[in-house]
Design an enzyme around this catalytic site. Structure first.
Site, mmCIF file in Angstrom:
data_model
loop_
_atom_site.group_PDB
_atom_site.id
_atom_site.type_symbol
_atom_site.label_atom_id
_atom_site.label_comp_id
_atom_site.label_asym_id
_atom_site.label_seq_id
_atom_site.Cartn_x
_atom_site.Cartn_y
_atom_site.Cartn_z
ATOM 1 N N PRO A 91 35.854 70.567 -3.295
ATOM 2 C CA PRO A 91 35.288 69.217 -3.119
ATOM 3 C C PRO A 91 34.057 68.988 -4.000
ATOM 4 C CG PRO A 91 35.731 70.253 -1.005
ATOM 5 C CD PRO A 91 35.866 71.326 -2.047
ATOM 6 N N GLU A 118 35.302 78.653 4.446
ATOM 7 C CA GLU A 118 34.239 77.657 4.227
ATOM 8 C C GLU A 118 34.063 77.344 2.749
ATOM 9 O OE1 GLU A 118 31.904 75.082 6.249
ATOM 10 O OE2 GLU A 118 33.230 76.637 7.059
ATOM 11 N N ARG A 156 54.190 67.701 -15.177
ATOM 12 C CA ARG A 156 55.171 66.632 -15.435
ATOM 13 C C ARG A 156 54.946 65.956 -16.775
ATOM 14 N NH1 ARG A 156 53.489 61.590 -14.369
ATOM 15 N NH2 ARG A 156 55.531 60.647 -13.991
ATOM 16 N N ASP A 171 53.778 55.200 -16.653
ATOM 17 C CA ASP A 171 53.090 55.701 -15.462
ATOM 18 C C ASP A 171 51.964 54.761 -15.025
ATOM 19 O OD1 ASP A 171 52.950 59.345 -15.795
ATOM 20 O OD2 ASP A 171 54.277 58.005 -14.693
HETATM 21 C C1 4FV Z 1 39.437 70.384 -1.916
HETATM 22 C C2 4FV Z 1 39.411 69.031 -2.311
HETATM 23 C C3 4FV Z 1 39.166 70.901 -0.566
HETATM 24 C C4 4FV Z 1 37.253 73.126 0.988
HETATM 25 C C5 4FV Z 1 37.127 74.377 1.804
HETATM 26 C C6 4FV Z 1 39.353 74.232 0.967
HETATM 27 C C7 4FV Z 1 38.717 72.876 0.836
HETATM 28 C C8 4FV Z 1 38.494 74.972 1.936
HETATM 29 N N1 4FV Z 1 39.716 71.110 -2.991
HETATM 30 N N2 4FV Z 1 39.720 68.986 -3.628
HETATM 31 N N3 4FV Z 1 39.168 67.954 -1.540
HETATM 32 N N4 4FV Z 1 39.045 72.253 -0.457
HETATM 33 O O1 4FV Z 1 39.044 70.128 0.386
HETATM 34 O O2 4FV Z 1 39.886 70.242 -4.027
HETATM 35 O O3 4FV Z 1 38.486 76.336 1.601
#
Ligand code: 4FV
Length: 257
Positions: A91, A118, A156, A171
């Site tokens: 994230p 986490e 793709r 697209d």
């Molecule tokens: C996420 C997202 C995501 C955070 C902790 C996996 C999580 C857990 N990855 N974009 N949104 N990852 O939520 O890429 O380990």
């Protein structure tokens, strides 16, 4: 040269199952893609194959240990050559969009690291990660789904993966526009009819209708795309947009009177 992906995860079966199906599954079998899935636990020197531990400084949840990821990337480099990019999906990353997908599709070797728990120890990012990518501002339980989103969106665009290259050209987002509505048989469903123009056989009118619908939808649903991507529009789309915005303006003026 087929596009190479290496995916590092504690759930290899989950990723492999996804890679069996659909367009990506077929391209993988036809060796248009060269995908290897690695089990992170194989790179744990712990006799219980532990890949996570308590967070320094306390707090909820567990953190993924750095060494297994570092070992995995070193092994991939030794066996498969140096990748052009090592992506940690998280994230905290840059938000994925079609422009980023297009630039990744120009590469021929991409490594995707999947976190769980986490978070991943930050020293992994410092030591072996080229970039972090997020698929959106929400939190999942693992990186496997985001990694597969990146893999599928990039794969793709690889030569021959999608049967009809035209469908790539048209697209959504390719030209900063949402897609026009699509219809198929039957022409009438409980009185809901397909727009007449699509039944007309008049290809020029159909082309113009689809372009107008794409601009209209984008203006209604994603004006931010028109703001950011105005330069991607061709002259006809710009004219359509102006007309729609003038109509909108007139409607507002009339409403205020
Ligand atoms: C996420 C997202 C995501 C955070 C902790 C996996 C999580 C857990 N990855 N974009 N949104 N990852 O939520 O890429 O380990």
């Amino acid at each position: 040269m087929s596009l190479k992906f290496d995916v590092v995860t504690i759930f290899p079966s989950m990723v492999l199952a996804f890679l069996e199906k659909g367009v990506i599954g077929r391209a993988n079998r036809r060796k248009l893609l060269d995908i290897v899935v690695h089990d992170l636990r194989e790179f744990s020197s712990d006799r219980h194959k532990k890949v996570d531990d308590m967070p320094y400084g306390g707090g909820p949840g567990m953190v993924m240990k750095p060494e297994p990821f570092m070992q995995a990337v070193e092994k991939i480099k030794a066996d498969r050559g140096d990748p052009q990019t090592v992506i940690l999906v998280s994230p905290q990353g840059r938000r994925l969009d079609q422009a980023k997908v297009r630039s990744l599709s120009q590469l021929n070797h991409v490594v995707l690291l999947c976190g769980r728990y986490e978070a991943v120890d930050e020293r992994v990012v410092d030591a072996v990660v080229s970039e972090e990518i997020s698929i959106g501002d929400y939190v999942l339980t693992g990186g496997e789904v985001p990694a597969l989103v990146v893999l599928e969106a990039v794969a793709r665009l690889a030569q021959g993966v999608v049967g009809d290259a035209d469908s790539i050209k048209n697209d959504s987002f390719e030209r900063g526009l949402l897609d026009h509505p699509h219809y198929t048989r039957p022409a009438d469903v409980n009185g809901a009819r397909v727009p007449e123009v699509l039944l007309s056989g008049n290809h020029e009118e159909i082309r113009a209708w689809r372009k107008c619908e794409a601009v209209k939808r984008t203006l209604e649903r994603r004006p931010d795309l028109l703001h950011e991507g105005r330069q991607l529009l061709d002259e006809e789309e710009k004219r359509i947009l102006e007309t729609l915005q003038n109509v909108d303006l007139e409607r507002k003026v009339r409403a205020d009177v």
